[in-house]
Design a protein around this motif. Structure first.
Motif, mmCIF file in Angstrom:
data_model
loop_
_atom_site.group_PDB
_atom_site.id
_atom_site.type_symbol
_atom_site.label_atom_id
_atom_site.label_comp_id
_atom_site.label_asym_id
_atom_site.label_seq_id
_atom_site.Cartn_x
_atom_site.Cartn_y
_atom_site.Cartn_z
ATOM 1 N N CYS A 51 37.044 38.430 36.240
ATOM 2 C CA CYS A 51 36.326 38.274 37.762
ATOM 3 C C CYS A 51 35.680 36.985 37.814
ATOM 4 O O CYS A 51 35.762 36.174 38.774
ATOM 5 N N LEU A 52 35.133 36.372 36.681
ATOM 6 C CA LEU A 52 34.382 35.041 36.679
ATOM 7 C C LEU A 52 35.272 34.025 36.542
ATOM 8 O O LEU A 52 35.240 32.883 37.265
ATOM 9 N N HIS A 53 36.262 34.061 35.470
ATOM 10 C CA HIS A 53 36.930 32.983 35.282
ATOM 11 C C HIS A 53 38.381 33.057 35.381
ATOM 12 O O HIS A 53 39.241 31.973 34.789
ATOM 13 N N GLY A 54 38.911 34.214 35.766
ATOM 14 C CA GLY A 54 40.338 34.162 36.187
ATOM 15 C C GLY A 54 41.026 33.783 37.369
ATOM 16 O O GLY A 54 40.414 32.970 37.831
ATOM 17 N N PRO A 55 42.261 33.914 37.607
ATOM 18 C CA PRO A 55 42.925 33.575 38.828
ATOM 19 C C PRO A 55 42.064 33.840 39.907
ATOM 20 O O PRO A 55 41.198 34.684 39.860
ATOM 21 N N GLU A 56 42.534 33.177 41.029
ATOM 22 C CA GLU A 56 41.766 33.424 42.259
ATOM 23 C C GLU A 56 41.922 34.772 42.932
ATOM 24 O O GLU A 56 41.023 35.254 43.599
ATOM 25 N N TRP A 57 42.987 35.553 42.607
ATOM 26 C CA TRP A 57 43.163 36.916 43.343
ATOM 27 C C TRP A 57 42.213 37.772 42.479
ATOM 28 O O TRP A 57 42.131 38.857 43.023
ATOM 29 N N LEU A 58 41.636 37.503 41.256
ATOM 30 C CA LEU A 58 40.982 38.298 40.569
ATOM 31 C C LEU A 58 39.601 38.094 41.030
ATOM 32 O O LEU A 58 38.674 39.003 40.684
ATOM 33 N N LYS A 59 39.102 37.035 41.546
ATOM 34 C CA LYS A 59 37.693 36.669 41.873
ATOM 35 C C LYS A 59 37.351 37.317 43.413
ATOM 36 O O LYS A 59 37.101 36.659 44.319
ATOM 37 N N ASP A 60 37.417 38.451 43.428
ATOM 38 C CA ASP A 60 37.109 39.413 44.568
ATOM 39 C C ASP A 60 35.969 40.128 44.304
ATOM 40 O O ASP A 60 35.768 40.612 43.356
ATOM 41 N N GLU A 61 35.119 40.289 45.424
ATOM 42 C CA GLU A 61 33.907 40.953 45.466
ATOM 43 C C GLU A 61 34.162 42.574 45.459
ATOM 44 O O GLU A 61 33.438 43.358 44.730
ATOM 45 N N VAL A 62 35.263 42.958 45.591
ATOM 46 C CA VAL A 62 35.660 44.384 45.884
ATOM 47 C C VAL A 62 35.797 44.916 44.308
ATOM 48 O O VAL A 62 35.528 45.843 44.032
ATOM 49 N N LEU A 63 36.611 43.899 43.698
ATOM 50 C CA LEU A 63 37.012 44.262 41.945
ATOM 51 C C LEU A 63 35.613 44.333 41.261
ATOM 52 O O LEU A 63 35.555 45.310 40.605
ATOM 53 N N VAL A 64 34.933 43.578 41.526
ATOM 54 C CA VAL A 64 33.480 43.328 40.932
ATOM 55 C C VAL A 64 32.430 44.741 41.243
ATOM 56 O O VAL A 64 32.163 45.336 40.260
ATOM 57 N N VAL A 65 32.560 45.023 42.377
ATOM 58 C CA VAL A 65 31.785 46.286 42.847
ATOM 59 C C VAL A 65 32.477 47.590 42.330
ATOM 60 O O VAL A 65 31.736 48.497 41.983
ATOM 61 N N VAL A 66 33.858 47.573 42.180
ATOM 62 C CA VAL A 66 34.499 48.917 41.833
ATOM 63 C C VAL A 66 34.323 48.922 40.196
ATOM 64 O O VAL A 66 33.853 49.924 39.500
ATOM 65 N N ALA A 67 34.360 47.708 39.461
ATOM 66 C CA ALA A 67 34.151 47.686 38.001
ATOM 67 C C ALA A 67 32.598 48.004 37.806
ATOM 68 O O ALA A 67 32.459 48.842 36.631
#
Length: 105
Positions: free
Chosen positions: A34-50
């Motif tokens: 989420c921090l250093h990956g591709p743009e499609w992983l830099k999403d707030e929703v993924l961080v909130v779910v994780a």
């Protein structure tokens, strides 16, 4: 919320609970992605779910291991093991708070 889930279902195997705790290490690559990956992983929703899943599993597995730990020992040692579990949980909470404070300073 995770601690409340033990009222609904408690794992009956200490081995499975321990394996689940070790599998939580998979959250590190998710947060790194989420921090250093591709743009499609830099999403707030993924961080909130994780973060939600990390907190949920933390509460649930802590409660499960606190329940199953004393049950897996003989009666004479069960009380002492529960005391040891609580002492180390307290040490972990205090040391985490102190290290969090040093992070701010």
């Amino acid at each position: 919320m995770g601690k409340s889930l033990t009222a609904i279902y408690v794992m009956q195997s200490v081995k499975k609970a321990s394996q689940s705790c070790i599998s939580r290490l998979l959250f590190y690559p998710v947060f790194t992605a989420c921090l250093h990956g591709p743009e499609w992983l830099k999403d707030e929703v993924l961080v909130v779910v994780a973060r939600f899943m990390l907190g949920l599993t933390n509460g649930y597995l802590t409660s499960v291991l606190m329940i199953l730990g004393p049950k897996s020992l003989p009666v004479l040692e069960a009380e002492l093991s529960a005391i040891v579990l609580v002492v180390f949980l307290g040490i972990g909470l205090v040391s985490g708070s102190v290290l969090g404070w040093f992070w701010i300073v």
